[in-house]
Scaffold this active site. Structure first.
Site, PDB file in Angstrom:
ATOM      1  CB  ILE A  31      -0.964  -0.022   1.217  1.00  0.00           C
ATOM      2  CG1 ILE A  31      -2.190   0.820   0.951  1.00  0.00           C
ATOM      3  CG2 ILE A  31      -0.270   0.376   2.507  1.00  0.00           C
ATOM      4  CD1 ILE A  31      -3.315   0.582   1.957  1.00  0.00           C
ATOM      5  CG  ASN A  87      12.060  -5.169   6.944  1.00  0.00           C
ATOM      6  OD1 ASN A  87      13.244  -5.162   6.588  1.00  0.00           O
ATOM      7  ND2 ASN A  87      11.144  -4.400   6.385  1.00  0.00           N
ATOM      8  CD  GLN A  94       8.040  -8.858  11.570  1.00  0.00           C
ATOM      9  OE1 GLN A  94       9.056  -9.271  12.146  1.00  0.00           O
ATOM     10  NE2 GLN A  94       7.018  -9.640  11.269  1.00  0.00           N
ATOM     11  CB  SER A  95       5.613  -1.974  10.611  1.00  0.00           C
ATOM     12  OG  SER A  95       5.274  -2.239   9.260  1.00  0.00           O
ATOM     13  CG  HIS A 100       5.714  -8.964   5.497  1.00  0.00           C
ATOM     14  ND1 HIS A 100       5.461  -8.992   6.853  1.00  0.00           N
ATOM     15  CD2 HIS A 100       6.382  -7.813   5.265  1.00  0.00           C
ATOM     16  CE1 HIS A 100       5.938  -7.894   7.412  1.00  0.00           C
ATOM     17  NE2 HIS A 100       6.527  -7.163   6.464  1.00  0.00           N
TER      18      HIS A 100
HETATM   19  P1  AMP Z   1       7.352  -4.349   7.356  1.00  0.00           P
HETATM   20  O1  AMP Z   1       7.672  -2.939   7.743  1.00  0.00           O
HETATM   21  O2  AMP Z   1       8.511  -5.122   6.828  1.00  0.00           O
HETATM   22  O3  AMP Z   1       6.595  -5.063   8.450  1.00  0.00           O
HETATM   23  O4  AMP Z   1       6.366  -4.233   6.115  1.00  0.00           O
HETATM   24  C1  AMP Z   1       4.987  -4.114   6.245  1.00  0.00           C
HETATM   25  C2  AMP Z   1       4.494  -3.580   4.939  1.00  0.00           C
HETATM   26  O5  AMP Z   1       3.091  -3.757   4.883  1.00  0.00           O
HETATM   27  C3  AMP Z   1       4.775  -2.093   4.720  1.00  0.00           C
HETATM   28  O6  AMP Z   1       5.589  -1.924   3.570  1.00  0.00           O
HETATM   29  C4  AMP Z   1       3.371  -1.494   4.562  1.00  0.00           C
HETATM   30  O7  AMP Z   1       3.333  -0.452   3.610  1.00  0.00           O
HETATM   31  C5  AMP Z   1       2.576  -2.705   4.121  1.00  0.00           C
HETATM   32  N1  AMP Z   1       1.157  -2.634   4.396  1.00  0.00           N
HETATM   33  C6  AMP Z   1       0.551  -2.295   5.554  1.00  0.00           C
HETATM   34  N2  AMP Z   1      -0.782  -2.349   5.423  1.00  0.00           N
HETATM   35  C7  AMP Z   1      -1.043  -2.737   4.153  1.00  0.00           C
HETATM   36  C8  AMP Z   1      -2.237  -2.977   3.403  1.00  0.00           C
HETATM   37  N3  AMP Z   1      -3.441  -2.826   3.924  1.00  0.00           N
HETATM   38  N4  AMP Z   1      -2.105  -3.366   2.110  1.00  0.00           N
HETATM   39  C9  AMP Z   1      -0.892  -3.519   1.552  1.00  0.00           C
HETATM   40  N5  AMP Z   1       0.275  -3.316   2.208  1.00  0.00           N
HETATM   41  C10 AMP Z   1       0.198  -2.924   3.490  1.00  0.00           C
END
Ligand code: AMP
Length: 114
Positions: A31, A87, A94-95, A100
């Site tokens: 996103i 991450n 990692q967020s 993933h």
């Molecule tokens: P990380 O920071 O490695 O955990 O990556 C999480 C990723 O999920 C980030 O790049 C966000 O932009 C992505 N993300 C969060 N919510 C959504 C969503 N609803 N659809 C697609 N990607 C998302």
């Protein structure tokens, strides 16, 4: 494992631009794309992070690692190149606590990452 936004995407409760869907994994556009191509590949089974993996996940991981280059071909970046990032944990950036794989491509990517 706590519920995450990715579980909702797997269940179709929130929309995503899906580019691959099979029994074991799902791939969709990030996103908040950090490159012209930025796709996330996730296992459908909830696994919090790399830290939760065990030897019994080898088949799933092997599958995901074959889906990723298929996706690169599908998205037209296999020849120009791409990067796969996982991450892990807070310092790893990692967020979302559902394992993933980021597939990033479409521009020259810098190294080392920040
Ligand atoms: P990380 O920071 O490695 O955990 O990556 C999480 C990723 O999920 C980030 O790049 C966000 O932009 C992505 N993300 C969060 N919510 C959504 C969503 N609803 N659809 C697609 N990607 C998302």
């Amino acid at each position: 494992m706590a519920e995450t936004v990715f579980s909702k995407i797997i269940r179709g409760e929130i929309p995503a631009k899906i580019v691959h869907d099979d029994e074991q994994c799902l791939a969709f556009h990030d996103i908040s794309a950090q490159a012209p191509v930025h796709v996330l590949v996730i296992p459908k089974r909830p696994i919090e992070s790399l830290e939760q993996l065990s030897a019994s996940d080898a088949g799933l991981l092997g599958h995901i690692w074959t889906v990723i280059p298929q996706l690169a071909r599908q998205l037209g970046v296999s020849e120009s190149g791409y990067r796969v990032v996982v991450n892990c944990g807070r310092d790893g950036g990692q967020s979302v606590d559902h394992l993933h794989f980021h597939l990033l491509a479409g521009r020259p990517l810098k190294w080392p990452p920040g």
